[in-house]
Write a protein that holds these residues in place. Sequence first.
Motif, short mmCIF file in Angstrom:
data_model
loop_
_atom_site.label_atom_id
_atom_site.label_comp_id
_atom_site.label_asym_id
_atom_site.label_seq_id
_atom_site.Cartn_x
_atom_site.Cartn_y
_atom_site.Cartn_z
N GLN A 1 84.38 -36.55 57.44
CA GLN A 1 84.20 -35.30 58.48
C GLN A 1 82.97 -36.04 59.59
O GLN A 1 82.79 -35.41 60.31
CB GLN A 1 83.78 -34.02 57.89
CG GLN A 1 84.48 -33.80 56.34
CD GLN A 1 83.85 -32.74 56.33
OE1 GLN A 1 84.17 -31.51 57.53
NE2 GLN A 1 84.73 -32.14 55.25
N GLY A 2 82.29 -37.31 59.49
CA GLY A 2 81.30 -38.11 59.95
C GLY A 2 79.82 -37.09 59.92
O GLY A 2 79.89 -36.31 58.55
N TYR A 3 78.81 -37.34 60.78
CA TYR A 3 77.64 -37.27 59.75
C TYR A 3 77.40 -36.00 60.64
O TYR A 3 76.30 -35.01 59.49
CB TYR A 3 76.84 -38.61 60.83
CG TYR A 3 76.31 -37.44 61.96
CD1 TYR A 3 74.67 -37.10 61.53
CD2 TYR A 3 76.46 -38.75 62.94
CE1 TYR A 3 73.90 -36.93 63.32
CE2 TYR A 3 76.17 -38.02 64.14
CZ TYR A 3 74.35 -37.54 64.32
OH TYR A 3 74.65 -37.41 65.63
N ALA A 4 78.09 -35.65 61.40
CA ALA A 4 77.40 -33.82 61.85
C ALA A 4 77.98 -32.94 60.81
O ALA A 4 77.35 -32.36 60.88
CB ALA A 4 77.89 -33.53 63.03
N MET B 1 75.56 -45.74 63.29
CA MET B 1 74.92 -45.59 65.26
C MET B 1 74.57 -44.62 65.45
O MET B 1 73.01 -44.56 66.36
CB MET B 1 75.65 -46.63 65.78
CG MET B 1 76.32 -47.73 64.89
SD MET B 1 74.83 -48.95 65.70
CE MET B 1 75.51 -50.86 65.11
N ALA B 2 75.48 -43.79 65.29
CA ALA B 2 75.29 -42.36 65.85
C ALA B 2 73.65 -41.41 65.16
O ALA B 2 73.12 -41.00 66.31
CB ALA B 2 76.84 -41.34 66.16
N LEU C 1 89.81 -43.20 68.67
CA LEU C 1 90.32 -42.09 69.55
C LEU C 1 91.99 -41.85 69.56
O LEU C 1 92.59 -41.10 70.64
CB LEU C 1 89.19 -42.75 70.54
CG LEU C 1 88.96 -41.78 72.18
CD1 LEU C 1 88.24 -40.58 71.08
CD2 LEU C 1 88.19 -42.61 73.49
N MET D 1 87.26 -48.19 67.32
CA MET D 1 86.52 -47.30 67.98
C MET D 1 87.85 -46.61 68.45
O MET D 1 87.61 -45.32 68.83
CB MET D 1 85.38 -47.10 68.65
CG MET D 1 84.07 -46.11 68.89
SD MET D 1 83.58 -47.02 70.71
CE MET D 1 81.90 -47.23 69.26
N ASN E 1 70.16 -42.15 66.25
CA ASN E 1 69.58 -42.02 67.95
C ASN E 1 68.89 -40.55 67.60
O ASN E 1 68.18 -40.53 68.14
CB ASN E 1 71.10 -41.22 68.41
CG ASN E 1 71.17 -42.48 69.56
OD1 ASN E 1 70.55 -42.99 69.82
ND2 ASN E 1 72.58 -42.31 69.41
N HIS E 2 69.25 -39.55 66.02
CA HIS E 2 68.48 -38.66 66.26
C HIS E 2 67.18 -39.06 65.40
O HIS E 2 66.66 -37.66 64.66
CB HIS E 2 69.16 -37.37 65.74
CG HIS E 2 70.07 -38.25 66.38
ND1 HIS E 2 69.79 -37.67 67.86
CD2 HIS E 2 71.96 -37.94 66.09
CE1 HIS E 2 72.08 -37.91 68.76
NE2 HIS E 2 72.47 -37.86 67.59
N LEU F 1 79.40 -46.43 62.56
CA LEU F 1 79.20 -46.24 64.43
C LEU F 1 78.82 -44.66 63.63
O LEU F 1 78.24 -44.61 64.54
CB LEU F 1 80.78 -46.07 64.71
CG LEU F 1 81.53 -47.22 64.91
CD1 LEU F 1 82.72 -47.20 65.46
CD2 LEU F 1 80.16 -48.09 66.01
N GLU F 2 79.13 -44.01 62.31
CA GLU F 2 78.64 -42.81 62.18
C GLU F 2 77.06 -43.46 62.02
O GLU F 2 76.06 -42.49 62.59
CB GLU F 2 79.11 -42.23 60.89
CG GLU F 2 80.37 -41.87 61.45
CD GLU F 2 80.14 -40.49 61.74
OE1 GLU F 2 79.37 -39.53 62.39
OE2 GLU F 2 81.82 -39.76 62.54
#
Lengths: 196, 196, 196, 196
Positions: free
Chosen positions: B30-33, B107-108, B171, B167, B111-112, B104-105
């Motif tokens: 589900q992605g890191y978010a 990497m994103a 998409l 990537m 940023n935070h 990639l997750e």
Amino acid sequence: MASATRRVGAETSATRALIIDATAQLIREQGYAAISTRRVAARAGLKPSLVHYYFPTTDDLLVEVSRHGADQSDRMIEEALASDDPLRALWDFFMDTSRTAMALEFMAMANHREAVRRHMAEHSEAMRQRQVEILRHILGKRIERLEGFDPAGLSLVLAGIGRAIVMEEGLGVKTGHAEARQIVETWLEKLAPDQS
Amino acid sequence: MASATRRVGAETSATRALIIDATAQLIREQGYAAISTRRVAARAGLKPSLVHYYFPTTDDLLVEVSRHGADQSDRMIEEALASDDPLRALWDFFMDTSRTAMALEFMAMANHREAVRRHMAEHSEAMRQRQVEILRHILGKRIERLEGFDPAGLSLVLAGIGRAIVMEEGLGVKTGHAEARQIVETWLEKLAPDQS
Amino acid sequence: MASATRRVGAETSATRALIIDATAQLIREQGYAAISTRRVAARAGLKPSLVHYYFPTTDDLLVEVSRHGADQSDRMIEEALASDDPLRALWDFFMDTSRTAMALEFMAMANHREAVRRHMAEHSEAMRQRQVEILRHILGKRIERLEGFDPAGLSLVLAGIGRAIVMEEGLGVKTGHAEARQIVETWLEKLAPDQS
Amino acid sequence: MASATRRVGAETSATRALIIDATAQLIREQGYAAISTRRVAARAGLKPSLVHYYFPTTDDLLVEVSRHGADQSDRMIEEALASDDPLRALWDFFMDTSRTAMALEFMAMANHREAVRRHMAEHSEAMRQRQVEILRHILGKRIERLEGFDPAGLSLVLAGIGRAIVMEEGLGVKTGHAEARQIVETWLEKLAPDQS
DNA sequence: AATGAATGAGGATTCATTCAT
DNA sequence: GATGAATGAATCCTCATTCAT
């Protein structure tokens, strides 16, 4: 498109533009995860509810920002493809740090936001195809100077290397960057328009 | 390191491992978010407070998951570099969809999360350097068969192209993928160990 | 049942009971539309988030309150059916203003909340059937004194008239109430246990 | 009355009627809790502010919708009372699912909206009295065939049973419905106009 | 007669985190 | 080791209403 009917406020509203700008700024500075109604509103100097007035859902807002970025990319690519040395111009485009960083944020965002993913996919595909079309025309037989390459592959390869460099720079990684640029440089020289 | 002193519970606890696994799974799916104490706990079948017991802050947890992923990558790379055709094995590694998506997750995320960024940077740099070291040794003079290439650049170029393909696949973009793979294929063949 | 697994906090928690009570109070005083996390919390003297700690969703809370009301009704009905003059006791139950008003709120709520509707339906059906079972046993041949009546119909008829009176009283309507009560009175007398 | 002075726009405006219709539709389909300026506007295909232009407050709108429903009921009742078998026609009116469901929504609404409550009370009272007046005239001595009944009580009893059936049908409850209808049937037959 | 802009209050949830046990 | 309770801040989004045009 659904979001078109949901769009509130004139396309040209200054407030609307303000919100889009503020959002793009925030994404650039703090990453897409930093986006929230409150933060966008604060950055734009507006009340949170006004953000929702213009963009009923956060998806609507993000897709719109994505769209703006895409338009800008389109313009940059057309310019590049129309230049004297289109391939080098394209490479410069892929190496544009700020734009690529932004694109990466939208890629990451696409994982979690179907609406964004859809738009990104459409635009990426269109962008690639536009490049192929022009490259095929421009490079003509010159592409054969790079054994194994073809325009579509070349477009992806340049994009991928560019993205990797920008991504790693953001992270603070440096090894191999100069060398990778050198590799691309070799290609560009081989493919440069004949100077005769 | 701060997180070292804060770490609670035996390094070897099964519960600890369970939490790390659950987190990695969630990020992959589900992605890191999507990461939150509650969700991780639910996935692991534990109480939220237990997650905090092992990882006082979310940063602690994520850095640890990142570390685990890095260890796994290290092992995969060592295996690749030790294989018969190290370069092809390396390329397969870069094309491993699930691992790349995960990377990639992170990497994103970097940023935070400063802590994650720091770890990712260190590890990426080390990974690249390890590849360069081995490639330089393994390829020897063969690298000259690819004009303009050198081991460091090659490492970044392969990683970049691999990431771009994965990537874009995520998409839903397809144009140029086969062609890009073909380009890499040409290189791999040229650099393949002499069969004599 | 799904909500059982979601239930947080001991079944016996005082805070839990406090929240349920506060909610029931609010519904009684201001109607179901007045229910909101904030208002319930305010009435209970708690923080809004604590309400969500015990009842993750508003549906969970309302179903629980409905369940409590149902339990109470069950007890009242059993008491009524066990009394000397069960039919009159049942009628008194249907005329209990506060309980009926509450039941009407839940009926209205059921229109908008599937979870509540489900529970109300189950309970109403069970309640009616329990009444029929006992009435059939208790009234025996006496029911024939009311031409055309049978226990199931009688149960619905009494409930309907009771609800109508309570509802209209709440509205401020008065005409016909005394007369309707008189009609029921005639039935009750006819069906009263033989005094011999 | 306050709303009279606040009313904007011609009483006869088509837009006005459109808004009232859309609101009634929404209440019927989704319950009164679903009413909001935005939703009404969307359903009517108008801008939210236009709804406010015609109905400054939501109360104004709801009272108006209530008034329209009442007018319709009045017409249906006059028709029923003027028919060959007024009592059966009245019973059919009480059993009209859609109208009764709507009436119940307004009952629930009356709890929270004083203006609506006032109007509902006035109208219910008037409706009952009108029924009594006509029933008294029409039934004459026939009412004595039902021991204990009188026109006012009969009106409330029929209304209550009808509402209960419709309400429970909405809930999904079935037990006793056929039997209750049978009870009413017995009455209707007894009171049917003499065929001689 | 109509509407776009704006706003403050409130809606349900979710969150990371703390603390006492 | 483990957990239940609690909380304050944040999430997105909806609302009725006002106002200027």
